[in-house]
Design an enzyme around this catalytic site. Structure first.
Site, PDB file in Angstrom:
ATOM      1  N   SER A 136      -5.524   3.882  -3.094  1.00  0.00           N
ATOM      2  CA  SER A 136      -4.170   3.365  -2.948  1.00  0.00           C
ATOM      3  C   SER A 136      -3.874   2.483  -4.147  1.00  0.00           C
ATOM      4  O   SER A 136      -4.637   1.552  -4.441  1.00  0.00           O
ATOM      5  CB  SER A 136      -4.059   2.568  -1.647  1.00  0.00           C
ATOM      6  OG  SER A 136      -2.773   2.008  -1.507  1.00  0.00           O
ATOM      7  N   LYS A 162      -2.473   7.455  -3.470  1.00  0.00           N
ATOM      8  CA  LYS A 162      -1.294   6.946  -2.769  1.00  0.00           C
ATOM      9  C   LYS A 162      -0.631   5.897  -3.649  1.00  0.00           C
ATOM     10  O   LYS A 162      -1.294   4.994  -4.159  1.00  0.00           O
ATOM     11  CB  LYS A 162      -1.684   6.338  -1.421  1.00  0.00           C
ATOM     12  CG  LYS A 162      -0.514   5.701  -0.680  1.00  0.00           C
ATOM     13  CD  LYS A 162      -0.891   5.295   0.733  1.00  0.00           C
ATOM     14  CE  LYS A 162      -1.652   3.991   0.769  1.00  0.00           C
ATOM     15  NZ  LYS A 162      -1.822   3.499   2.158  1.00  0.00           N
ATOM     16  N   LYS A 164       2.214   2.883  -3.882  1.00  0.00           N
ATOM     17  CA  LYS A 164       3.114   1.976  -3.186  1.00  0.00           C
ATOM     18  C   LYS A 164       4.503   2.081  -3.829  1.00  0.00           C
ATOM     19  O   LYS A 164       4.632   2.122  -5.063  1.00  0.00           O
ATOM     20  CB  LYS A 164       2.612   0.534  -3.281  1.00  0.00           C
ATOM     21  CG  LYS A 164       1.301   0.291  -2.549  1.00  0.00           C
ATOM     22  CD  LYS A 164       1.463   0.386  -1.043  1.00  0.00           C
ATOM     23  CE  LYS A 164       0.181   0.020  -0.324  1.00  0.00           C
ATOM     24  NZ  LYS A 164       0.324   0.040   1.147  1.00  0.00           N
ATOM     25  N   ASP A 189       3.846   5.229  -0.086  1.00  0.00           N
ATOM     26  CA  ASP A 189       3.831   4.310   1.051  1.00  0.00           C
ATOM     27  C   ASP A 189       4.799   3.171   0.766  1.00  0.00           C
ATOM     28  O   ASP A 189       4.643   2.447  -0.221  1.00  0.00           O
ATOM     29  CB  ASP A 189       2.415   3.767   1.267  1.00  0.00           C
ATOM     30  CG  ASP A 189       2.319   2.790   2.433  1.00  0.00           C
ATOM     31  OD1 ASP A 189       3.266   2.727   3.235  1.00  0.00           O
ATOM     32  OD2 ASP A 189       1.285   2.104   2.536  1.00  0.00           O
ATOM     33  N   GLU A 216       4.964   7.680   3.691  1.00  0.00           N
ATOM     34  CA  GLU A 216       4.431   6.792   4.720  1.00  0.00           C
ATOM     35  C   GLU A 216       5.340   5.590   4.970  1.00  0.00           C
ATOM     36  O   GLU A 216       5.744   4.903   4.036  1.00  0.00           O
ATOM     37  CB  GLU A 216       3.039   6.317   4.297  1.00  0.00           C
ATOM     38  CG  GLU A 216       2.327   5.484   5.343  1.00  0.00           C
ATOM     39  CD  GLU A 216       0.944   5.058   4.872  1.00  0.00           C
ATOM     40  OE1 GLU A 216       0.313   4.251   5.589  1.00  0.00           O
ATOM     41  OE2 GLU A 216       0.494   5.517   3.804  1.00  0.00           O
ATOM     42  N   ASP A 241       2.545   4.226  10.070  1.00  0.00           N
ATOM     43  CA  ASP A 241       1.444   3.265   9.976  1.00  0.00           C
ATOM     44  C   ASP A 241       1.796   2.059  10.843  1.00  0.00           C
ATOM     45  O   ASP A 241       1.443   1.997  12.024  1.00  0.00           O
ATOM     46  CB  ASP A 241       1.248   2.869   8.511  1.00  0.00           C
ATOM     47  CG  ASP A 241       0.222   1.755   8.290  1.00  0.00           C
ATOM     48  OD1 ASP A 241      -0.392   1.294   9.267  1.00  0.00           O
ATOM     49  OD2 ASP A 241       0.032   1.330   7.133  1.00  0.00           O
ATOM     50  N   LYS A 265      -5.468   2.870  11.547  1.00  0.00           N
ATOM     51  CA  LYS A 265      -6.170   1.705  11.029  1.00  0.00           C
ATOM     52  C   LYS A 265      -6.875   1.028  12.190  1.00  0.00           C
ATOM     53  O   LYS A 265      -6.245   0.669  13.187  1.00  0.00           O
ATOM     54  CB  LYS A 265      -5.207   0.730  10.351  1.00  0.00           C
ATOM     55  CG  LYS A 265      -4.733   1.194   8.984  1.00  0.00           C
ATOM     56  CD  LYS A 265      -3.797   0.188   8.349  1.00  0.00           C
ATOM     57  CE  LYS A 265      -3.393   0.668   6.938  1.00  0.00           C
ATOM     58  NZ  LYS A 265      -2.280  -0.130   6.393  1.00  0.00           N
ATOM     59  N   GLY A 293      -6.539   1.685   5.110  1.00  0.00           N
ATOM     60  CA  GLY A 293      -7.344   0.501   4.879  1.00  0.00           C
ATOM     61  C   GLY A 293      -6.515  -0.748   4.680  1.00  0.00           C
ATOM     62  O   GLY A 293      -5.311  -0.687   4.420  1.00  0.00           O
TER      63      GLY A 293
END
Length: 374
Positions: A136, A162, A164, A189, A216, A241, A265, A293
Site C-alpha cells: 500500500s 494499492k 491511496k 483506496d 476501496e 473496508d 481487517k 493492514g
C-alpha cells in the site's frame, strides 16, 4: 486454560518511509502490545494496532489503553476457557472498541495455539503454506515520486500495488501508474474521503477506465446506499473496508450489493474469531476477500499472515515484509516477503518470538497486572 498475568506495552516505532493518506501523514506508529501468560507460564502475544488519531475510526491509542486497562484486562484475568472464542465472550458486554478487543483476541489465539503445539494458521483452519502479499503506497508530493515508489515495490517482486487517493489526487496519479505498468494488479483506496456528489461520481467513472482490481471505500463508512449506487454504475468492483465493522454490516453490504470485494481487517472486526466468521460468510456469498493492514508491528502482521491462509483470501493481502515499514521490528525473525510471497509459519502460535528487550526500549508506558489468587 486461564490467564493469570497480563502486560501491556505502549510502543512507538519509526517508519522507514513516511506514509500519507487522505487524512494525514505519519512518520511513525504507536501501537499497544498485549502479553498474556497462563497458569503454566506459557505466553501469547497480541497487538492493538489503533492509529494515534481518530481519522481512520473513532479509536485511538489513548482510548484503547483506557478500555484495555479498565475493562478488557479485568474481564480476561482469571477467566477459565477452553477455546479462544470462549475467552472472547468475556468482553461481550463491551460495545465497540474493536481494535482493543482484537489485541486481546490475538494474544489468546496465540497462547491457545502454543499450548497445543499448533500454528495459528492451523488453529484458524488455514489451508495455504504461503500467501501473496501486496503493498500500500501513500500520497506522495509529486507523481514522479509516486512512480519511483511503485518502481521500487515492483522491483522487489510485489505484484499488487494499492494507491491511496483523495480529492485532487486521484485520476492523474492512477493514469500515470497505469501507463507505466499496464499489467500491474492495481487498486485504489480513498478511506472514505469523497462526498456522494456528481463530481465524485465523475471521478469514479474516470477511474473505472483504468482496469483497477477494485476501488476501496470511496464514500463515508455508514453510507451503504452511496456505495451500492456507485457499484451499479461502474464495472470495477467496489471494496468495503471501514464500512464493515461487524457481521451485520457485512450482511447489509451483501443485501444491497454495496460492494463486491471485502477487506477483512482483524483489528477493525474485533479479533480473529470475527474475522474468520466474516471470511466464511463472504465465501458462501461468492465474495472474494483479502486481508487489509494497519501498518502492524510484527505481532499483528503475523496474525494477518495466519488469517490470510484461509481459502477465500484469494486476493493479495497487506502482509508485506516487515522491512518495508520498520528498520527493526518487534519480532524475531521479521516477516519476510520474497518475490511478493510470504511463507506461513508452521511452528507453534504466530511462529515468531517477541524481542522483549526491544519492546521495553521503545515503550513509553507499561501495565503489569495479575489475577487475584484463589
Amino acid at each position: 486454560m486461564r490467564i493469570d498475568r497480563l502486560r501491556l506495552f505502549d510502543v512507538t516505532l519509526p517508519l522507514v518511509h513516511s506514509f500519507e493518506t487522505s487524512s494525514h501523514r505519519k512518520t511513525g506508529l504507536n501501537h499497544i502490545l498485549v502479553e498474556a501468560t497462563d497458569a503454566d507460564g506459557r505466553v501469547g502475544w497480541g497487538e492493538i494496532a489503533t492509529p494515534s488519531d481518530p481519522y481512520y475510526g473513532s479509536e485511538t491509542t489513548q482510548t484503547a489503553w483506557s478500555i484495555a486497562e479498565r475493562y478488557l484486562a479485568p474481564a480476561v484475568l482469571g477467566t477459565t476457557w477452553e477455546t479462544p472464542e470462549d475467552v472472547e465472550a468475556a468482553w461481550r458486554r463491551v460495545r465497540g472498541h474493536e481494535f482493543a478487543k482484537a489485541g486481546f483476541s490475538i494474544a489468546c489465539w496465540d497462547l491457545h495455539a502454543r499450548s497445543t503445539g499448533r500454528s495459528l494458521s492451523s488453529d484458524l483452519g488455514g489451508t495455504r503454506t504461503a500467501v501473496e502479499a501486496g503493498v500500500s503506497l501513500g500520497i506522495e508530493p509529486t507523481v514522479d515520486e509516486l512512480l519511483a515508489q511503485v518502481g521500487r515495490q515492483v522491483d522487489a517482486g510485489y505484484g499488487r500495488v494499492k494507491l491511496k487517493i483523495a480529492p485532487g489526487w486521484d485520476v492523474e496519479p492512477v493514469r500515470a501508474v497505469r501507463a507505466a505498468y499496464p499489467d500491474l494488479d492495481l487498486h485504489v483506496d480513498a478511506n472514505g474521503a469523497y462526498q456522494d456528489t456528481e463530481e465524485s461520481t465523475a471521478v469514479m467513472l474516470a477511474l473505472d477506465a483504468y482496469r483497477l482490481t477494485m476501488i476501496e471505500q470511496p464514500f463515508a463508512p455508514r453510507d451503504f446506499v452511496a456505495h451500492a449506487r456507485l457499484q451499479a454504475a461502474i464495472d470495477t468492483p467496489v471494496c468495503l473496508d471501514e464500512s464493515v465493522v461487524d457481521l451485520g454490516d457485512l450482511r447489509t453490504m451483501l443485501a444491497l450489493d454495496a460492494g463486491r470485494v471485502l477487506n477483512i481487517k482483524v483489528s477493525r472486526m474485533g479479533g480473529l474469531a470475527s474475522a474468520r466468521r466474516a471470511h466464511d460468510i463472504a465465501r458462501d456469498a461468492g465474495v472474494p476477500v483479502w486481508c487489509g493492514g494497519m501498518h502492524e508491528f510484527g505481532v499483528g502482521r503475523a496474525a494477518n499472515v495466519a488469517i490470510s491462509s484461509l481459502p477465500n483470501f484469494t486476493l493479495p493481502s497487506d502482509v508485506s515484509g516487515s522491512d518495508k515499514y520498520y528498520a527493526r521490528d518487534v519480532i524475531v525473525p521479521p516477516v519476510v516477503a520474497t518475490a511478493g510471497i510470504v511463507q506461513v509459519p508452521a511452528t507453534a502460535g504466530i511462529g515468531h518470538d517477541v524481542d522483549v528487550e526491544w519492546v521495553f526500549q521503545n515503550a513509553a508506558r507499561t501495565l503489569d497486572t495479575s489475577a487475584v489468587a484463589d
